[in-house]
Motif scaffolding. Structure first.
Motif, PDB file in Angstrom:
ATOM      1  N   LEU A 199       0.823   3.968  -2.980  1.00  0.00           N
ATOM      2  CA  LEU A 199       0.561   5.372  -2.877  1.00  0.00           C
ATOM      3  C   LEU A 199       1.561   6.345  -3.512  1.00  0.00           C
ATOM      4  O   LEU A 199       1.459   7.251  -3.863  1.00  0.00           O
ATOM      5  CB  LEU A 199       0.194   5.552  -1.358  1.00  0.00           C
ATOM      6  N   THR A 226       1.555   6.567  -7.090  1.00  0.00           N
ATOM      7  CA  THR A 226       0.364   7.378  -7.397  1.00  0.00           C
ATOM      8  C   THR A 226       0.657   8.812  -7.453  1.00  0.00           C
ATOM      9  O   THR A 226       0.524   9.968  -8.067  1.00  0.00           O
ATOM     10  CB  THR A 226      -0.900   7.015  -6.464  1.00  0.00           C
ATOM     11  N   GLU A 227       1.471   9.140  -6.300  1.00  0.00           N
ATOM     12  CA  GLU A 227       1.696  10.482  -6.050  1.00  0.00           C
ATOM     13  C   GLU A 227       2.757  10.931  -7.087  1.00  0.00           C
ATOM     14  O   GLU A 227       2.686  12.083  -7.557  1.00  0.00           O
ATOM     15  CB  GLU A 227       2.438  10.974  -4.770  1.00  0.00           C
ATOM     16  N   LYS A 254      -6.404  -1.471  -2.609  1.00  0.00           N
ATOM     17  CA  LYS A 254      -7.640  -0.779  -3.482  1.00  0.00           C
ATOM     18  C   LYS A 254      -6.992   0.090  -4.504  1.00  0.00           C
ATOM     19  O   LYS A 254      -5.985   0.847  -4.415  1.00  0.00           O
ATOM     20  CB  LYS A 254      -8.376   0.031  -2.607  1.00  0.00           C
ATOM     21  N   ARG A 255      -7.231  -0.213  -5.862  1.00  0.00           N
ATOM     22  CA  ARG A 255      -6.832   0.420  -7.001  1.00  0.00           C
ATOM     23  C   ARG A 255      -7.462   1.980  -7.060  1.00  0.00           C
ATOM     24  O   ARG A 255      -8.463   2.327  -6.265  1.00  0.00           O
ATOM     25  CB  ARG A 255      -7.386  -0.098  -8.181  1.00  0.00           C
ATOM     26  N   ASN A 256      -6.957   2.858  -7.493  1.00  0.00           N
ATOM     27  CA  ASN A 256      -7.384   4.040  -7.958  1.00  0.00           C
ATOM     28  C   ASN A 256      -8.554   3.985  -8.866  1.00  0.00           C
ATOM     29  O   ASN A 256      -8.301   3.271  -9.813  1.00  0.00           O
ATOM     30  CB  ASN A 256      -6.335   5.104  -8.738  1.00  0.00           C
ATOM     31  N   SER A 257      -9.476   4.580  -8.741  1.00  0.00           N
ATOM     32  CA  SER A 257     -10.785   4.568  -9.587  1.00  0.00           C
ATOM     33  C   SER A 257     -10.208   5.321 -10.824  1.00  0.00           C
ATOM     34  O   SER A 257      -9.708   6.293 -10.926  1.00  0.00           O
ATOM     35  CB  SER A 257     -11.854   5.500  -8.934  1.00  0.00           C
ATOM     36  N   ARG A 258     -11.167   4.731 -11.805  1.00  0.00           N
ATOM     37  CA  ARG A 258     -10.688   5.194 -13.108  1.00  0.00           C
ATOM     38  C   ARG A 258     -11.802   5.441 -14.007  1.00  0.00           C
ATOM     39  O   ARG A 258     -12.667   4.853 -14.523  1.00  0.00           O
ATOM     40  CB  ARG A 258      -9.985   3.853 -14.223  1.00  0.00           C
ATOM     41  N   ARG A 282       0.966  -1.372   0.119  1.00  0.00           N
ATOM     42  CA  ARG A 282       0.198  -0.061   0.049  1.00  0.00           C
ATOM     43  C   ARG A 282       0.852   1.262  -0.148  1.00  0.00           C
ATOM     44  O   ARG A 282       0.473   2.133  -0.733  1.00  0.00           O
ATOM     45  CB  ARG A 282      -0.873   0.083   1.347  1.00  0.00           C
ATOM     46  N   PRO A 329      -2.204   8.217 -10.965  1.00  0.00           N
ATOM     47  CA  PRO A 329      -2.974   6.995 -10.628  1.00  0.00           C
ATOM     48  C   PRO A 329      -3.160   5.701 -11.654  1.00  0.00           C
ATOM     49  O   PRO A 329      -3.043   4.814 -11.174  1.00  0.00           O
ATOM     50  CB  PRO A 329      -4.609   7.645 -10.604  1.00  0.00           C
ATOM     51  N   ALA A 334       0.185   3.765 -11.258  1.00  0.00           N
ATOM     52  CA  ALA A 334       0.295   3.121  -9.942  1.00  0.00           C
ATOM     53  C   ALA A 334      -0.777   1.863 -10.177  1.00  0.00           C
ATOM     54  O   ALA A 334      -0.476   0.884  -9.662  1.00  0.00           O
ATOM     55  CB  ALA A 334      -0.503   3.917  -8.750  1.00  0.00           C
ATOM     56  N   ASN A 335      -1.930   1.965 -10.761  1.00  0.00           N
ATOM     57  CA  ASN A 335      -2.777   0.927 -11.091  1.00  0.00           C
ATOM     58  C   ASN A 335      -2.036  -0.113 -11.861  1.00  0.00           C
ATOM     59  O   ASN A 335      -2.030  -1.547 -11.822  1.00  0.00           O
ATOM     60  CB  ASN A 335      -4.108   1.238 -11.950  1.00  0.00           C
TER      61      ASN A 335
END
Length: 380
Positions: free
Chosen positions: A139, A142-143, A182-186, A135, A147, A150-151
């Motif tokens: 993150l 992602t940063e 948990k994946r980033n929403s797309r 996790r 996103p 990261a996915n």
């Protein structure tokens, strides 16, 4: 002792004061060890020139048939080149060696780039790959990279570990930690630059470019993306042998969908003619001093972000450059079929999803209709 191992035998055999080993007569190297506390399934393997017994499960948690299949997978994995008790780096190497040829070349290249994000995990054993560790890294990616990147990184790691379990490189009860991240929403994005933003983007790129030799190859790659609407992966995978600058074409043996040939404008041909060739590198947008490799996608992201920062353009991803090309074609009056051809969409439904709503005349007519309806209700 050699005997035909069955569930009936495994259930009936007893511990008689000392550990006993029974090897299967039909599957050499597969056996059952009966101890004081447990009945263990083992497989006889050779690691580093020495024979050793490796435990692969216990009876009755595993049936004899399940244990025999696991032993076969384990021996195949060892024969293919991966020794037992390997690190994540070993798993990555083995994944690319065995499974890589079955994947599209663009996918393999993308996965190799993703692997670099986990270079500090190479010596880590899979057992120490905790959910929290995954996790935190997710993150961080992602940063730093966005996103979607990261996915993609999570999908790659999850796929490698799942494949390792299937191949018998990891125990079947291995808890893949990436399944719990948990994946980033797309959500479907329809972000593209307007004409003012496009001008500022070009101006900021020219300003950065004039400051020196830094990022020069990335500037060429971004120009290519802006002028053609190609995907990022298609720019990074572009090789000299795919180009025919005399006839103005580029041939992609494998895109996201199928092999395709695209026509190049004179502007793009002139651009590609100016890109310096790096000796020993087959890629057009080559990485200086790193052998036969293209520029790193992280560098491309960094340059794009710096351009956007100077141009004061917010929330614009690299993929939005492609959407900008499609939207500007639509605003200029291009048919959806022409946009689909330029962007390489196999399904025109994809083109409609993002560009059908972009039409100045249609938008103006709709605005007039809405005003007429609302005005008709005035005074009632």
């Amino acid at each position: 002792m050699t005997i035909r191992l069955t569930n009936t035998f495994a259930k009936s055999v007893k511990f008689e004061g000392k550990q006993a080993r029974y090897f299967d007569s039909s599957d050499p190297g597969f056996g059952l060890v009966v101890g004081a506390q447990k009945k263990s399934f083992v497989v006889n393997v050779r690691v580093g020139g020495k024979k050793k017994l490796e435990t692969i499960g216990y009876f009755p948690e595993l049936s004899v048939e399940e244990a025999r299949e696991r032993a076969r997978k384990h021996k195949v994995a060892l024969r293919d080149g991966l020794v037992g008790d390997g690190s994540l780096g070993d798993l990555f190497d083995h994944y690319f060696k065995v499974h890589g040829p079955e994947l599209a070349k663009s996918t393999v290249n993308q996965y190799r780039r993703i692997r670099k994000k986990f270079s500090d995990w190479e010596s880590l054993e899979p057992a120490y790959l905790t959910i929290e560790r995954c996790r935190v890294r997710f993150l961080a990616i992602t940063e730093n990279d966005g996103p979607i990147a990261a996915n993609a990184a999570a999908i790659f790691c999850q796929a490698v570990l799942a494949w390792a379990v299937e191949r018998g490189l990891l125990p079947e009860n291995y808890a893949n930690p990436w399944l719990r991240v948990k994946r980033n929403s797309r959500k479907a994005r329809k972000r593209f630059m307007n004409k003012g933003e496009i001008k500022r983007y070009w101006a900021s790129m020219a300003e950065l470019r004039s400051e020196g030799r830094r990022w020069q190859m990335s500037f060429y790659a971004l120009e290519y993306l802006l002028l053609t609407g190609r995907r990022k992966e298609e720019a990074l995978s572009l090789r000299h042998d795919m180009l025919d600058l005399v006839n103005g074409t580029v041939s992609y043996p494998r895109t996201k969908t199928d092999p395709k040939v695209f026509y190049l404008s004179k502007t793009v041909v002139e651009l590609l003619s100016k890109v310096p060739k790096i000796k020993g590198c087959s890629f057009v947008f080559a990485s200086f001093g790193k052998g036969n490799t293209p520029i790193d996608e992280h560098t491309l992201y960094s340059v794009h972000k710096e351009i956007c920062k100077r141009a004061e353009i917010e929330n614009l991803t690299l993929h939005d450059l492609r959407r900008t090309v499609g939207s500007q074609m639509r605003l200029a009056g291009a048919d959806l079929a022409d946009i689909a051809d330029q962007l390489g969409h196999d399904d025109i439904g994809t083109t409609k999803k993002y560009y059908a709503h972009i039409s100045p005349s249609r938008a103006r007519d709709q605005a007039d209709n809405v005003s007429a309806i609302m005005a008709d209700q005035q005074g009632k």
